[in-house]
Design a protein around this motif. Structure first.
Motif, PDB file in Angstrom:
ATOM      1  N   ALA A   3      16.620   2.000  15.302  1.00  0.00           N
ATOM      2  CA  ALA A   3      15.313   2.049  14.632  1.00  0.00           C
ATOM      3  C   ALA A   3      15.486   2.324  13.145  1.00  0.00           C
ATOM      4  CB  ALA A   3      14.430   3.108  15.279  1.00  0.00           C
ATOM      5  N   ALA A   4      16.518   3.086  12.795  1.00  0.00           N
ATOM      6  CA  ALA A   4      16.762   3.382  11.377  1.00  0.00           C
ATOM      7  C   ALA A   4      17.208   2.145  10.614  1.00  0.00           C
ATOM      8  CB  ALA A   4      17.820   4.476  11.244  1.00  0.00           C
ATOM      9  N   ASP A   5      17.861   1.185  11.319  1.00  0.00           N
ATOM     10  CA  ASP A   5      18.330  -0.035  10.668  1.00  0.00           C
ATOM     11  C   ASP A   5      17.231  -1.083  10.510  1.00  0.00           C
ATOM     12  OD1 ASP A   5      20.903   0.998  10.597  1.00  0.00           O
ATOM     13  OD2 ASP A   5      21.406   0.156  12.561  1.00  0.00           O
ATOM     14  N   THR A   6      16.154  -0.946  11.277  1.00  0.00           N
ATOM     15  CA  THR A   6      15.076  -1.927  11.240  1.00  0.00           C
ATOM     16  C   THR A   6      14.293  -1.774   9.943  1.00  0.00           C
ATOM     17  OG1 THR A   6      14.885  -1.769  13.628  1.00  0.00           O
ATOM     18  CG2 THR A   6      13.042  -2.788  12.455  1.00  0.00           C
ATOM     19  N   PRO A   7      14.159  -2.851   9.149  1.00  0.00           N
ATOM     20  CA  PRO A   7      13.409  -2.728   7.906  1.00  0.00           C
ATOM     21  C   PRO A   7      11.944  -2.444   8.202  1.00  0.00           C
ATOM     22  CG  PRO A   7      14.096  -5.008   8.269  1.00  0.00           C
ATOM     23  CD  PRO A   7      14.668  -4.185   9.374  1.00  0.00           C
ATOM     24  N   LYS A   8      11.377  -1.493   7.432  1.00  0.00           N
ATOM     25  CA  LYS A   8       9.974  -1.150   7.648  1.00  0.00           C
ATOM     26  C   LYS A   8       9.087  -2.237   7.067  1.00  0.00           C
ATOM     27  CE  LYS A   8       9.201   1.591   3.488  1.00  0.00           C
ATOM     28  NZ  LYS A   8       8.224   0.767   2.876  1.00  0.00           N
ATOM     29  N   ALA A   9       7.945  -2.394   7.685  1.00  0.00           N
ATOM     30  CA  ALA A   9       6.986  -3.376   7.184  1.00  0.00           C
ATOM     31  C   ALA A   9       6.393  -2.864   5.879  1.00  0.00           C
ATOM     32  CB  ALA A   9       5.889  -3.591   8.219  1.00  0.00           C
ATOM     33  N   PRO A  10       6.193  -3.763   4.920  1.00  0.00           N
ATOM     34  CA  PRO A  10       5.620  -3.313   3.654  1.00  0.00           C
ATOM     35  C   PRO A  10       4.185  -2.830   3.854  1.00  0.00           C
ATOM     36  CG  PRO A  10       5.808  -5.703   3.705  1.00  0.00           C
ATOM     37  CD  PRO A  10       6.467  -5.180   4.944  1.00  0.00           C
ATOM     38  N   ALA A  11       3.777  -1.876   3.017  1.00  0.00           N
ATOM     39  CA  ALA A  11       2.406  -1.386   3.072  1.00  0.00           C
ATOM     40  C   ALA A  11       1.476  -2.527   2.680  1.00  0.00           C
ATOM     41  CB  ALA A  11       2.244  -0.198   2.134  1.00  0.00           C
ATOM     42  N   ALA A  12       0.527  -2.804   3.539  1.00  0.00           N
ATOM     43  CA  ALA A  12      -0.392  -3.918   3.299  1.00  0.00           C
ATOM     44  C   ALA A  12      -1.699  -3.411   2.709  1.00  0.00           C
ATOM     45  CB  ALA A  12      -0.644  -4.658   4.602  1.00  0.00           C
ATOM     46  N   LEU A  13      -2.339  -4.289   1.988  1.00  0.00           N
ATOM     47  CA  LEU A  13      -3.619  -4.007   1.358  1.00  0.00           C
ATOM     48  C   LEU A  13      -4.481  -5.234   1.579  1.00  0.00           C
ATOM     49  CD1 LEU A  13      -4.914  -1.841  -0.568  1.00  0.00           C
ATOM     50  CD2 LEU A  13      -4.142  -3.269  -2.449  1.00  0.00           C
ATOM     51  N   ASP A  14      -5.683  -5.061   2.147  1.00  0.00           N
ATOM     52  CA  ASP A  14      -6.511  -6.242   2.376  1.00  0.00           C
ATOM     53  C   ASP A  14      -7.328  -6.580   1.128  1.00  0.00           C
ATOM     54  OD1 ASP A  14      -8.772  -4.578   2.370  1.00  0.00           O
ATOM     55  OD2 ASP A  14      -8.945  -4.556   4.536  1.00  0.00           O
ATOM     56  N   THR A  15      -7.962  -7.733   1.165  1.00  0.00           N
ATOM     57  CA  THR A  15      -8.709  -8.223   0.006  1.00  0.00           C
ATOM     58  C   THR A  15      -9.796  -7.251  -0.430  1.00  0.00           C
ATOM     59  OG1 THR A  15      -8.232 -10.523   0.547  1.00  0.00           O
ATOM     60  CG2 THR A  15     -10.159 -10.130  -0.805  1.00  0.00           C
ATOM     61  N   ALA A  16     -10.559  -6.723   0.528  1.00  0.00           N
ATOM     62  CA  ALA A  16     -11.659  -5.806   0.187  1.00  0.00           C
ATOM     63  C   ALA A  16     -11.133  -4.552  -0.509  1.00  0.00           C
ATOM     64  CB  ALA A  16     -12.446  -5.437   1.439  1.00  0.00           C
ATOM     65  N   ALA A  17     -10.031  -3.998   0.001  1.00  0.00           N
ATOM     66  CA  ALA A  17      -9.455  -2.793  -0.606  1.00  0.00           C
ATOM     67  C   ALA A  17      -8.927  -3.090  -2.006  1.00  0.00           C
ATOM     68  CB  ALA A  17      -8.341  -2.240   0.279  1.00  0.00           C
ATOM     69  N   LEU A  18      -8.299  -4.246  -2.193  1.00  0.00           N
ATOM     70  CA  LEU A  18      -7.798  -4.595  -3.522  1.00  0.00           C
ATOM     71  C   LEU A  18      -8.951  -4.788  -4.501  1.00  0.00           C
ATOM     72  CD1 LEU A  18      -5.574  -5.195  -5.514  1.00  0.00           C
ATOM     73  CD2 LEU A  18      -5.487  -7.542  -4.642  1.00  0.00           C
ATOM     74  N   ARG A  19     -10.016  -5.416  -4.058  1.00  0.00           N
ATOM     75  CA  ARG A  19     -11.179  -5.598  -4.937  1.00  0.00           C
ATOM     76  C   ARG A  19     -11.737  -4.249  -5.375  1.00  0.00           C
ATOM     77  NH1 ARG A  19     -15.053 -10.560  -3.182  1.00  0.00           N
ATOM     78  NH2 ARG A  19     -15.741 -10.277  -5.316  1.00  0.00           N
ATOM     79  N   ARG A  20     -11.816  -3.292  -4.442  1.00  0.00           N
ATOM     80  CA  ARG A  20     -12.303  -1.948  -4.810  1.00  0.00           C
ATOM     81  C   ARG A  20     -11.386  -1.300  -5.830  1.00  0.00           C
ATOM     82  NH1 ARG A  20     -13.436  -1.889   0.703  1.00  0.00           N
ATOM     83  NH2 ARG A  20     -11.549  -0.700   1.187  1.00  0.00           N
ATOM     84  N   LEU A  21     -10.075  -1.427  -5.629  1.00  0.00           N
ATOM     85  CA  LEU A  21      -9.121  -0.846  -6.582  1.00  0.00           C
ATOM     86  C   LEU A  21      -9.259  -1.477  -7.965  1.00  0.00           C
ATOM     87  CD1 LEU A  21      -5.777  -0.436  -4.611  1.00  0.00           C
ATOM     88  CD2 LEU A  21      -7.095   1.366  -5.714  1.00  0.00           C
ATOM     89  N   LEU A  22      -9.407  -2.796  -8.001  1.00  0.00           N
ATOM     90  CA  LEU A  22      -9.519  -3.487  -9.287  1.00  0.00           C
ATOM     91  C   LEU A  22     -10.797  -3.099 -10.021  1.00  0.00           C
ATOM     92  CD1 LEU A  22      -8.209  -7.046  -8.351  1.00  0.00           C
ATOM     93  CD2 LEU A  22      -7.015  -5.273  -9.655  1.00  0.00           C
TER      94      LEU A  22
END
Length: 197
Positions: A3-22
Motif C-alpha cells: 500500500a505504501a508503494d501505491t501512488p496516491k490519487a491526486p486531490a481533485a477539485l470539481d468545477t463548482a469548487a474551483l469557480r468558488r475559489l476563483l
C-alpha cells in the motif's frame, strides 16, 4: 507492491469548487498542461500554459515559482494527474487536479477564453490510429502481412492505456498544427514571475 508503494490519487477539485475559489480572494494558480495549440483553442481565463513535457523536464525550476495553491488542468484530468505526480516528486505541496478537466469546465458553462479552433489531441490520436488500422486491414486483403500493422497499433494502444502514456499523442503534439504560440521555459517563468509583482 505494498500500500505504501501505491501512488496516491491526486486531490481533485470539481468545477463548482474551483469557480468558488476563483471568485474568492484566495484564487489558486491555474496551470494548464495541454499543448499550446489546445490551450489556444480554449482555456480558463487566468490560467498559464505549461505543456506536460515542459513541466516534466523543468519541474525543479517551476517549483520555485509555484509556492501557493496550484490547480492543474488538462482536457479530461489524465495529463493533469501525471503533472501532479511530477510536481509532487519535486516536493511541491498544495496540488489539486480539476476533475474532468476543461471538458467538465465547459460542460458546466464556466467562462473560457477561446482562440483558433483545433481538434483535441485525444481526438487526433483516435483519427490517426483508426485510419492506420483501417488501411492496414483493407491492405491485408491484397497483401496479407499488412495485418501486422493493425496488430502493432493495437499493441501500442494497449500499452498506452496500461502505462498511461501515449507515444502517438506525444508525436502528434510536436506537429506544427498543435504547437500554437511558442511556449518555452523562459516564457512560462516570466509569466509566472510577472503575476507576483
Amino acid at each position: 507492491m505494498t500500500a505504501a508503494d501505491t501512488p496516491k490519487a491526486p486531490a481533485a477539485l470539481d468545477t463548482a469548487a474551483l469557480r468558488r475559489l476563483l471568485e474568492s480572494g484566495d484564487a489558486p494558480r491555474l496551470i494548464d498542461v495541454r499543448t499550446p495549440g489546445e490551450f489556444e483553442t480554449a482555456h480558463i481565463p487566468g490560467s498559464y500554459n505549461v505543456p506536460l513535457d515542459l513541466l516534466r523536464e523543468h519541474r525543479a525550476e517551476l517549483r520555485a515559482h509555484l509556492d501557493e495553491q496550484v490547480v492543474l488542468v488538462c482536457r479530461s484530468g489524465q495529463r493533469a494527474a501525471s503533472a501532479e505526480q511530477a510536481l509532487a516528486a519535486a516536493g511541491l505541496p498544495n496540488l489539486r487536479v480539476l476533475s474532468g478537466g476543461i471538458s467538465a469546465w465547459q460542460a458546466a458553462g464556466a467562462p473560457v477564453a477561446t482562440g483558433r479552433p483545433r481538434w483535441e489531441l485525444e481526438r487526433q490520436v483516435r483519427l490517426v490510429a483508426g485510419s492506420i488500422v483501417l488501411a492496414s486491414v483493407l491492405a491485408s486483403a491484397v497483401f496479407e502481412p499488412a495485418k501486422w500493422i493493425a496488430a502493432a497499433i493495437g499493441g501500442g494502444l494497449t500499452f498506452a492505456a496500461l502505462s498511461n502514456t501515449c507515444a502517438m499523442g506525444m508525436a502528434l503534439a510536436r506537429l506544427p498544427y498543435n504547437r500554437g504560440p511558442r511556449t518555452d521555459l523562459a516564457t512560462v517563468l516570466g509569466a509566472l514571475a510577472d503575476e507576483r509583482k
